[in-house]
Design an enzyme around this catalytic site. Structure first.
Site, PDB file in Angstrom:
ATOM      1  N   GLU A 222       0.877  -1.177   0.000  1.00 50.15           N
ATOM      2  CA  GLU A 222       0.000   0.000   0.000  1.00 50.15           C
ATOM      3  C   GLU A 222       0.905   1.214   0.000  1.00 50.15           C
ATOM      4  O   GLU A 222       1.376   1.652   1.046  1.00 50.15           O
ATOM      5  CB  GLU A 222      -0.907  -0.024   1.243  1.00 50.15           C
ATOM      6  CG  GLU A 222      -1.914  -1.163   1.262  1.00 50.15           C
ATOM      7  CD  GLU A 222      -3.083  -0.933   0.297  1.00 50.15           C
ATOM      8  OE1 GLU A 222      -3.329   0.210  -0.105  1.00 50.15           O
ATOM      9  OE2 GLU A 222      -3.739  -1.936  -0.055  1.00 50.15           O
ATOM     10  N   CYS A 256      -2.261   9.520   2.411  1.00 50.28           N
ATOM     11  CA  CYS A 256      -1.793   8.950   1.138  1.00 50.28           C
ATOM     12  C   CYS A 256      -2.735   9.276  -0.010  1.00 50.28           C
ATOM     13  O   CYS A 256      -2.300   9.390  -1.146  1.00 50.28           O
ATOM     14  CB  CYS A 256      -1.619   7.447   1.280  1.00 50.28           C
ATOM     15  SG  CYS A 256      -3.115   6.624   1.825  1.00 50.28           S
TER      16      CYS A 256
HETATM   17  P1  NAD Z   1       7.179   5.216   7.583  1.00 50.29           P
HETATM   18  O1  NAD Z   1       8.440   6.007   7.693  1.00 50.29           O
HETATM   19  O2  NAD Z   1       6.291   5.106   8.766  1.00 50.29           O
HETATM   20  O3  NAD Z   1       7.581   3.792   7.063  1.00 50.29           O
HETATM   21  C1  NAD Z   1       6.623   2.796   6.907  1.00 50.29           C
HETATM   22  C2  NAD Z   1       7.105   1.577   7.629  1.00 50.29           C
HETATM   23  O4  NAD Z   1       8.284   1.079   7.017  1.00 50.29           O
HETATM   24  C3  NAD Z   1       7.443   1.823   9.095  1.00 50.29           C
HETATM   25  O5  NAD Z   1       6.880   0.816   9.880  1.00 50.29           O
HETATM   26  C4  NAD Z   1       8.955   1.781   9.110  1.00 50.29           C
HETATM   27  O6  NAD Z   1       9.512   1.360  10.326  1.00 50.29           O
HETATM   28  C5  NAD Z   1       9.280   0.798   8.015  1.00 50.29           C
HETATM   29  N1  NAD Z   1      10.600   0.978   7.462  1.00 50.29           N
HETATM   30  C6  NAD Z   1      11.315   2.121   7.383  1.00 50.29           C
HETATM   31  N2  NAD Z   1      12.524   1.878   6.803  1.00 50.29           N
HETATM   32  C7  NAD Z   1      12.555   0.563   6.522  1.00 50.29           C
HETATM   33  C8  NAD Z   1      13.521  -0.300   5.913  1.00 50.29           C
HETATM   34  N3  NAD Z   1      14.659   0.151   5.454  1.00 50.29           N
HETATM   35  N4  NAD Z   1      13.195  -1.589   5.782  1.00 50.29           N
HETATM   36  C9  NAD Z   1      12.002  -2.063   6.199  1.00 50.29           C
HETATM   37  N5  NAD Z   1      11.052  -1.298   6.772  1.00 50.29           N
HETATM   38  C10 NAD Z   1      11.325  -0.007   6.946  1.00 50.29           C
HETATM   39  O7  NAD Z   1       6.271   5.750   6.452  1.00 50.29           O
HETATM   40  P2  NAD Z   1       6.676   6.542   5.190  1.00 50.29           P
HETATM   41  O8  NAD Z   1       7.423   5.668   4.253  1.00 50.29           O
HETATM   42  O9  NAD Z   1       7.180   7.891   5.527  1.00 50.29           O
HETATM   43  O10 NAD Z   1       5.161   6.723   4.663  1.00 50.29           O
HETATM   44  C11 NAD Z   1       4.830   7.679   3.788  1.00 50.29           C
HETATM   45  C12 NAD Z   1       4.445   7.034   2.486  1.00 50.29           C
HETATM   46  O11 NAD Z   1       3.493   6.026   2.724  1.00 50.29           O
HETATM   47  C13 NAD Z   1       3.813   7.994   1.528  1.00 50.29           C
HETATM   48  O12 NAD Z   1       4.289   7.710   0.244  1.00 50.29           O
HETATM   49  C14 NAD Z   1       2.349   7.657   1.609  1.00 50.29           C
HETATM   50  O13 NAD Z   1       1.621   7.967   0.463  1.00 50.29           O
HETATM   51  C15 NAD Z   1       2.406   6.186   1.846  1.00 50.29           C
HETATM   52  N6  NAD Z   1       1.198   5.733   2.504  1.00 50.29           N
HETATM   53  C16 NAD Z   1       0.388   4.898   1.824  1.00 50.29           C
HETATM   54  C17 NAD Z   1      -0.800   4.491   2.398  1.00 50.29           C
HETATM   55  C18 NAD Z   1      -1.739   3.570   1.677  1.00 50.29           C
HETATM   56  O14 NAD Z   1      -2.660   3.081   2.317  1.00 50.29           O
HETATM   57  N7  NAD Z   1      -1.558   3.305   0.391  1.00 50.29           N
HETATM   58  C19 NAD Z   1      -1.126   4.923   3.672  1.00 50.29           C
HETATM   59  C20 NAD Z   1      -0.260   5.755   4.334  1.00 50.29           C
HETATM   60  C21 NAD Z   1       0.909   6.155   3.760  1.00 50.29           C
END
Ligand code: NAD
Length: 468
Positions: A222, A256
């Site tokens: 997602e 998102c």
């Molecule tokens: P985040 O920083 O919270 O990361 C998401 C998850 O990935 C966290 O649990 C984090 O610990 C983990 N993570 C971070 N680095 C990692 C690595 N190297 N290896 C494995 N896991 C790791 O979230 P973010 O990435 O800043 O989220 C923002 C993005 O998420 C935006 O692009 C947004 O559009 C997208 N998003 C999508 C949805 C959806 O439902 N499609 C919902 C919310 C956010």
């Protein structure tokens, strides 16, 4: 010297293999297959959300400055209605899904039997830290799986509270919350899962997918991206502006599926900007920073990322920020360069660029030139215009004459396409994501017509041709 069990070539410093083994052992007892167990677990989760409403709202306030209404609508309330919807339909979802059987296989029955997958990993994101962690968990539970939940470390208060509450309410032999950031996530991804459900950005999405490839583990990703919002000059401007403001500045734009930028025909940008400004003042007052209904930016790093988008662009409204809180007011940018960072990256914050195009077709071409968005919005009085936009573009979801409201319908699967993700959930789509739809053909010993067995003959072949 004691040796650590290894399931993978590169050993991270932390190891969760024993945690997964424990859950796998519980799964093998078959207790999660029981429909009563699943329903009781869903009810226990509902109790957890209801009993601790105040503490959950406080945690969301501490992490994101989320006001009570937003927290109720998009987090706690969303999950409660998701649980109710699941409980209402679960008896139907678990049933075999019958299909017809061809004459050659008569007498016989054909169906798809949903079966659970095993132990799944759910990695949540920080912007809706409760919803994005627990909505996939509801689906995983309903489908009869064990799960590890990994909340985002950036929403630390919600993460800690969920980690404390889950063991108090849920069957701990079948679920575990593992807190932490990149290191813990890397160690979790090194384990063997039956499904990985990840919500977050594209860069980590690729890491998740390549880790999953080691064991051929199926993934749901997602992700996000730039969700465009078309505004036709023939639209109800007042309602359009009100709904754009609602969808864009909920959670300070950190959604998102928030509109990322607006596409409008040249000449109509000023009336639209005026209408949005007017509506912003109505909803958030003279300065949103003083509004109790306006949220924070998750951390200073993200605030500085957002501030950098405002370098060398034409800010026509807003732009102020509070470094300490941290927060940024709703901000409108007119005609940013199409190769500027603000038009190349997902904004994920309270800045809304407005791009003008000579015609609707130019807007469609611009969208189709970029990565496929997670959501796409279009406002117009004309069904013809809306239908043209729907059919000429590709995105995870489309919502016309509104923003984000499609998320409230559990009958609509939610997910991306192309770079905005793969797989979907919500309602039955979530149940199906965490199930294997096993193909079953049930035959009886009656009527064993011999023409498919050797030795073959021309006569048998002509009969076979007829029946196949
Ligand atoms: P985040 O920083 O919270 O990361 C998401 C998850 O990935 C966290 O649990 C984090 O610990 C983990 N993570 C971070 N680095 C990692 C690595 N190297 N290896 C494995 N896991 C790791 O979230 P973010 O990435 O800043 O989220 C923002 C993005 O998420 C935006 O692009 C947004 O559009 C997208 N998003 C999508 C949805 C959806 O439902 N499609 C919902 C919310 C956010």
């Amino acid at each position: 010297m004691p040796t650590r069990p290894t399931l993978h070539a590169i050993e991270p410093d932390i190891c969760f293999i024993d945690n997964v083994k424990k859950l796998n052992a519980s799964y093998r007892t078959t207790k999660t297959q029981s429909l009563d167990w699943r329903k009781n677990q869903l009810l226990a989760l509902k109790r957890m959300l209801e009993d601790n409403q105040e503490a959950l709202l406080e945690a969301l306030k501490a992490d994101l400055g989320k006001c009570e209404t937003e927290a109720m609508v998009a987090e706690q309330g969303f999950l409660l209605s998701d649980i109710d919807h699941t409980l209402k339909h679960l008896d139907k979802w678990v049933k075999p899904r019958k299909v017809s059987t061809p004459m050659v296989a008569w007498p016989g029955k054909s169906f798809q039997q949903p079966e659970s997958l095993g132990t799944v990993l759910i990695i949540g994101a920080w912007n809706y830290p409760l919803q994005l962690l627990l909505a996939p968990y509801i689906a995983a539970l309903a489908a009869g799986n064990c799960a590890v939940l990994k909340p985002s470390e950036l929403s630390a208060q919600t993460s800690a509270l969920v980690a404390k509450l889950i063991p108090q309410y849920m069957d701990v032999s079948c679920v575990e919350v593992i807190e932490g950031g990149k290191e813990e996530a890397t160690a979790l991804l090194a384990c063997k899962w039956d499904h990985i459900f990840y919500t977050g950005g594209e860069v980590v999405g690729k890491i998740v997918m390549s880790a999953a490839a080691r064991y051929l583990t199926p993934v749901t990703l997602e992700l996000g991206g730039k969700s465009p919002c078309f505004v036709d000059k023939n639209t109800n401007l007042k309602v359009t502006a009100r709904r754009i403001v609602w969808g864009k500045w909920m959670n300070a734009g950190q959604t998102c599926v928030a509109p990322d930028y607006i596409i409008v025909e040249k000449g109509f940008e000023q009336p639209l900007i005026d209408a949005i400004r007017k509506e912003l003042k109505k909803q958030y007052g003279k300065s949103a920073l003083a509004s109790p209904d306006y949220g924070n930016i998750i951390n200073k790093r993200h605030l500085s990322r957002l501030r950098s988008y405002l370098d060398n662009v034409n800010v026509v409204y807003g732009g102020e920020f509070d470094e300490e809180r941290p927060a940024m007011v709703p901000t409108l940018v007119l005609e940013p360069g199409l190769d500027s960072a603000i038009m190349q990256e997902e904004i994920f914050g309270p800045i809304l660029p407005i791009v003008t195009v000579p015609s609707l077709d130019d807007g469609i071409a611009f969208v189709n030139n970029g990565a496929k968005p997670l959501a796409l919005y279009a406002f117009s009085d004309s069904d013809e215009v809306l239908d043209r936009i729907i059919s000429a573009t590709s995105s995870g979801s489309v919502c016309t004459n509104d923003t984000m409201l499609f998320m409230t319908n559990p009958e609509l699967p939610f997910g991306g396409v192309g770079n905005s993700g793969m797989g979907s959930y919500h309602g039955r789509a979530g149940f199906d994501t965490f199930s294997h739809l096993k193909t079953v053909m049930k035959r009886s010993f009656a009527l064993d017509v011999p023409f498919r067995y050797a030795p073959f003959s021309k006569f048998k072949l002509s009969l076979l041709k007829k029946f196949l």
